[in-house]
Write a protein that holds these residues in place. Structure first.
Motif, PDB file in Angstrom:
ATOM      1  N   ILE A 101       0.843  -1.191   0.000  1.00 32.45           N
ATOM      2  CA  ILE A 101       0.000   0.000   0.000  1.00 32.45           C
ATOM      3  C   ILE A 101       0.877   1.239   0.000  1.00 32.45           C
ATOM      4  O   ILE A 101       1.804   1.343   0.779  1.00 32.45           O
ATOM      5  N   ARG A 102       0.603   2.151  -0.896  1.00 35.26           N
ATOM      6  CA  ARG A 102       1.137   3.506  -0.911  1.00 35.26           C
ATOM      7  C   ARG A 102       1.322   4.012  -2.322  1.00 35.26           C
ATOM      8  O   ARG A 102       0.890   3.418  -3.275  1.00 35.26           O
ATOM      9  N   GLN A 103       1.970   5.164  -2.412  1.00 35.14           N
ATOM     10  CA  GLN A 103       2.152   5.820  -3.700  1.00 35.14           C
ATOM     11  C   GLN A 103       3.289   5.163  -4.480  1.00 35.14           C
ATOM     12  O   GLN A 103       4.282   4.747  -3.906  1.00 35.14           O
ATOM     13  N   SER A 104       3.098   5.072  -5.784  1.00 38.22           N
ATOM     14  CA  SER A 104       4.151   4.535  -6.625  1.00 38.22           C
ATOM     15  C   SER A 104       4.021   5.118  -8.021  1.00 38.22           C
ATOM     16  O   SER A 104       2.949   5.539  -8.452  1.00 38.22           O
ATOM     17  N   GLY A 105       5.144   5.166  -8.717  1.00 38.42           N
ATOM     18  CA  GLY A 105       5.136   5.621 -10.100  1.00 38.42           C
ATOM     19  C   GLY A 105       5.322   7.113 -10.248  1.00 38.42           C
ATOM     20  O   GLY A 105       5.378   7.872  -9.282  1.00 38.42           O
ATOM     21  N   GLN A 118       0.796   7.615  -7.552  1.00 35.50           N
ATOM     22  CA  GLN A 118      -0.577   7.152  -7.403  1.00 35.50           C
ATOM     23  C   GLN A 118      -0.751   6.343  -6.121  1.00 35.50           C
ATOM     24  O   GLN A 118      -0.090   5.319  -5.925  1.00 35.50           O
ATOM     25  N   ASP A 119      -1.649   6.799  -5.234  1.00 33.97           N
ATOM     26  CA  ASP A 119      -1.995   6.022  -4.046  1.00 33.97           C
ATOM     27  C   ASP A 119      -2.763   4.786  -4.467  1.00 33.97           C
ATOM     28  O   ASP A 119      -3.587   4.827  -5.390  1.00 33.97           O
ATOM     29  N   GLY A 120      -2.535   3.694  -3.774  1.00 38.48           N
ATOM     30  CA  GLY A 120      -3.312   2.513  -4.079  1.00 38.48           C
ATOM     31  C   GLY A 120      -2.687   1.240  -3.542  1.00 38.48           C
ATOM     32  O   GLY A 120      -1.701   1.256  -2.798  1.00 38.48           O
ATOM     33  N   VAL A 121      -3.303   0.115  -3.936  1.00 39.89           N
ATOM     34  CA  VAL A 121      -2.765  -1.210  -3.658  1.00 39.89           C
ATOM     35  C   VAL A 121      -2.013  -1.670  -4.899  1.00 39.89           C
ATOM     36  O   VAL A 121      -2.573  -1.695  -6.003  1.00 39.89           O
ATOM     37  N   TRP A 122      -0.750  -2.017  -4.726  1.00 41.43           N
ATOM     38  CA  TRP A 122       0.116  -2.416  -5.831  1.00 41.43           C
ATOM     39  C   TRP A 122       0.571  -3.848  -5.644  1.00 41.43           C
ATOM     40  O   TRP A 122       0.660  -4.349  -4.524  1.00 41.43           O
ATOM     41  N   LEU A 123       0.876  -4.503  -6.766  1.00 41.08           N
ATOM     42  CA  LEU A 123       1.329  -5.899  -6.746  1.00 41.08           C
ATOM     43  C   LEU A 123       2.629  -6.013  -7.518  1.00 41.08           C
ATOM     44  O   LEU A 123       2.697  -5.661  -8.703  1.00 41.08           O
ATOM     45  N   TYR A 124       3.680  -6.499  -6.844  1.00 44.22           N
ATOM     46  CA  TYR A 124       4.979  -6.687  -7.493  1.00 44.22           C
ATOM     47  C   TYR A 124       5.228  -8.181  -7.689  1.00 44.22           C
ATOM     48  O   TYR A 124       5.047  -8.980  -6.768  1.00 44.22           O
ATOM     49  N   SER A 125       5.664  -8.566  -8.898  1.00 42.77           N
ATOM     50  CA  SER A 125       5.987  -9.952  -9.223  1.00 42.77           C
ATOM     51  C   SER A 125       7.497 -10.137  -9.223  1.00 42.77           C
ATOM     52  O   SER A 125       8.215  -9.455  -9.961  1.00 42.77           O
ATOM     53  N   PHE A 172      -5.754   3.202   1.465  1.00 40.96           N
ATOM     54  CA  PHE A 172      -6.037   1.937   2.144  1.00 40.96           C
ATOM     55  C   PHE A 172      -5.248   1.882   3.445  1.00 40.96           C
ATOM     56  O   PHE A 172      -4.166   2.458   3.549  1.00 40.96           O
ATOM     57  N   SER A 173      -5.777   1.144   4.428  1.00 39.24           N
ATOM     58  CA  SER A 173      -5.123   1.066   5.732  1.00 39.24           C
ATOM     59  C   SER A 173      -4.667  -0.325   6.120  1.00 39.24           C
ATOM     60  O   SER A 173      -3.889  -0.482   7.059  1.00 39.24           O
ATOM     61  N   SER A 174      -5.139  -1.367   5.426  1.00 38.95           N
ATOM     62  CA  SER A 174      -4.794  -2.725   5.821  1.00 38.95           C
ATOM     63  C   SER A 174      -4.916  -3.648   4.619  1.00 38.95           C
ATOM     64  O   SER A 174      -5.643  -3.347   3.649  1.00 38.95           O
ATOM     65  N   LEU A 175      -4.211  -4.800   4.708  1.00 37.09           N
ATOM     66  CA  LEU A 175      -4.110  -5.677   3.543  1.00 37.09           C
ATOM     67  C   LEU A 175      -3.841  -7.098   4.011  1.00 37.09           C
ATOM     68  O   LEU A 175      -3.075  -7.318   4.944  1.00 37.09           O
ATOM     69  N   ALA A 176      -4.480  -8.071   3.368  1.00 38.08           N
ATOM     70  CA  ALA A 176      -4.239  -9.485   3.678  1.00 38.08           C
ATOM     71  C   ALA A 176      -4.526 -10.336   2.456  1.00 38.08           C
ATOM     72  O   ALA A 176      -5.450 -10.050   1.685  1.00 38.08           O
ATOM     73  N   TRP A 177      -3.715 -11.382   2.270  1.00 43.64           N
ATOM     74  CA  TRP A 177      -3.946 -12.352   1.199  1.00 43.64           C
ATOM     75  C   TRP A 177      -4.901 -13.434   1.687  1.00 43.64           C
ATOM     76  O   TRP A 177      -4.803 -13.889   2.830  1.00 43.64           O
ATOM     77  N   ALA A 226      -8.574  -5.890   1.275  1.00 51.02           N
ATOM     78  CA  ALA A 226      -8.024  -4.595   1.666  1.00 51.02           C
ATOM     79  C   ALA A 226      -9.089  -3.756   2.345  1.00 51.02           C
ATOM     80  O   ALA A 226     -10.287  -3.908   2.085  1.00 51.02           O
ATOM     81  N   VAL A 227      -8.642  -2.863   3.224  1.00 53.72           N
ATOM     82  CA  VAL A 227      -9.541  -1.931   3.896  1.00 53.72           C
ATOM     83  C   VAL A 227      -9.339  -0.555   3.272  1.00 53.72           C
ATOM     84  O   VAL A 227      -8.264   0.027   3.352  1.00 53.72           O
ATOM     85  N   ARG A 228     -10.399  -0.052   2.653  1.00 57.40           N
ATOM     86  CA  ARG A 228     -10.341   1.245   1.985  1.00 57.40           C
ATOM     87  C   ARG A 228     -10.734   2.360   2.948  1.00 57.40           C
ATOM     88  O   ARG A 228     -11.626   2.201   3.784  1.00 57.40           O
ATOM     89  N   CYS A 229     -10.052   3.490   2.810  1.00 56.20           N
ATOM     90  CA  CYS A 229     -10.346   4.666   3.627  1.00 56.20           C
ATOM     91  C   CYS A 229     -11.178   5.662   2.826  1.00 56.20           C
ATOM     92  O   CYS A 229     -11.038   5.770   1.612  1.00 56.20           O
ATOM     93  N   ASP A 230     -12.016   6.372   3.538  1.00 59.82           N
ATOM     94  CA  ASP A 230     -12.875   7.369   2.908  1.00 59.82           C
ATOM     95  C   ASP A 230     -12.910   8.597   3.800  1.00 59.82           C
ATOM     96  O   ASP A 230     -13.043   8.482   5.020  1.00 59.82           O
ATOM     97  N   GLU A 231     -12.766   9.766   3.211  1.00 55.62           N
ATOM     98  CA  GLU A 231     -12.762  10.996   3.994  1.00 55.62           C
ATOM     99  C   GLU A 231     -13.914  11.884   3.562  1.00 55.62           C
ATOM    100  O   GLU A 231     -13.919  12.426   2.469  1.00 55.62           O
ATOM    101  N   VAL A 232     -14.909  11.997   4.415  1.00 63.81           N
ATOM    102  CA  VAL A 232     -16.028  12.906   4.189  1.00 63.81           C
ATOM    103  C   VAL A 232     -15.854  14.095   5.128  1.00 63.81           C
ATOM    104  O   VAL A 232     -15.479  15.187   4.725  1.00 63.81           O
TER     105      VAL A 232
END
Length: 358
Positions: A289-293, A297-304, A318-323, A332-338
């Motif tokens: 989880i975090r910015q890349s590129g 870009q914030d998000g969930v990323w996958l590296y092979s 996002f705040s949490s992640l599990a396979w 994943a747990v998505r965050c929302d700011e209202v």
């Protein structure tokens, strides 16, 4: 010529390819539409965490009001199970805090406990950090290590559970990694760097003397692979020579290290504000989880590891992640700011199209 109906997602792909950063990276949001999971929705706090138990079940954790109150639920449960961890006497700890958001390889929940005390009125507080485990089956809370550095907050164990690499942040904008052993802890004698800068992780342990002057770099969290052969972590040699707020904005790389030789090498660059990383069950992929590129870009990323490619699974905070145990799905747990930032939207992503051998 760019067509007027070019979507923002395709435009991002075009920009990345034109800069020759990620032309081979799969970036297709349509392939990764989240599925809603069946978890209780009542009395949810502002932030949720997800972990995988040994039997493969996903567990959701929620902090409740008060110093030692938490709750958990498995998928399909009708309500959360409440847990109240014991508080120390005020004479010993004027404040007792618990944090749970990780699991041991055997499925027990890791519990971080901070006991803060004061020697007198107006004196600075002293915090003693301990690591405990909690078993949701027999409800036993057991302390396994005490007197860890104040600011310790994350650890990832080898499969034998004899050693862990832990994350330590107890200085403004600075962090490092250290070893947790069965009977204590010790600095991590690991050299990190690039052509221009290098430093040893032990130089910031335990008081961050190097970071205060910009003599050392910075690290993010670490994760030990399920097969025990590799440790992945974030690190930033670019933080060397940088102090204060500017250390928050440096570039990080994703490193892979042998736990035997402690030889660490970067496998991917252009990562900013790294947060969390998790190995796939087969130890061939790393989700983070975090910015890349280029566009950060914030998000969930996958590296092979096999193909050395990066895939953007979903953009956002996002705040949490599990396979999941099958290796084909990420939770994943998505965050929302209202009005205030809340992290309580649990999403499941079928990423089988992005991986070759789950």
């Amino acid at each position: 010529m760019i067509k007027k109906n070019l979507t923002p997602t395709l435009f991002l792909v075009l920009i990345l390819c034109l800069t020759q950063l990620y032309c081979n990276t799969q970036v297709n949001f349509n392939d990764f539409v989240p599925k809603k999971m069946n978890f209780p929705t009542q009395n949810i706090d502002y932030r949720l965490y997800v972990i995988r138990l040994k039997n493969g079940e996903i567990l959701v954790l929620s902090e409740r009001g008060g110093e030692g109150n938490w709750a958990y639920a498995k998928e399909g449960d009708e309500k959360f199970t409440e847990v109240s961890f014991p508080l120390e006497p005020k004479a010993r700890c004027w404040q007792t805090k618990y944090a749970i958001y990780e699991s041991m390889p055997d499925g027990r929940i890791m519990v971080w406990k901070d006991c803060s005390s004061r020697s007198g009125e107006g004196t600075p507080s002293t915090t003693i950090t301990s690591l405990l485990t909690y078993n949701i089956e027999d409800k036993h809370l057991i302390e396994i290590i005490s007197s860890l550095p104040s600011g310790a907050s994350s650890a990832s164990w080898n499969p034998e559970m004899t050693k862990a690499i832990a994350y330590y942040q107890n200085s403004f904008s600075s962090a490092t990694l250290y070893w947790v052993l069965e009977d204590g802890h010790e600095p991590a004698d690991i050299e990190i760097g690039n052509v221009e800068h290098s430093w040893n992780l032990k130089d910031d342990f335990p008081d961050f003397a190097g970071a205060k002057t910009g003599a050392t770099g910075n690290t993010g969290r670490a994760s030990w692979s399920p097969d025990g052969n590799s440790i992945a972590f974030f690190a930033s040699p670019d933080a060397i020579g940088v102090t204060g707020w500017s250390r928050f904005h440096v570039e990080y790389s994703l490193y892979i290290m042998s736990p035997e030789s402690l030889d660490a090498h970067p496998v991917h660059e252009n990562i900013y504000s790294p947060f969390l990383l998790q190995w796939s069950p087969n130890s061939k992929y790393i989700a983070f989880i975090r910015q890349s590129g280029l566009g950060k870009q914030d998000g969930v990323w996958l590296y092979s590891l096999d193909t050395d490619t990066l895939t953007l699974i979903s953009k956002g905070d996002f705040s949490s992640l599990a396979w999941k145990a099958d290796g084909n799905n990420l939770v994943a747990v998505r965050c929302d700011e209202v009005e205030v930032l809340t992290c309580e939207i649990i999403e499941e992503y079928d990423i089988s199209k992005a991986i070759s051998n789950p």
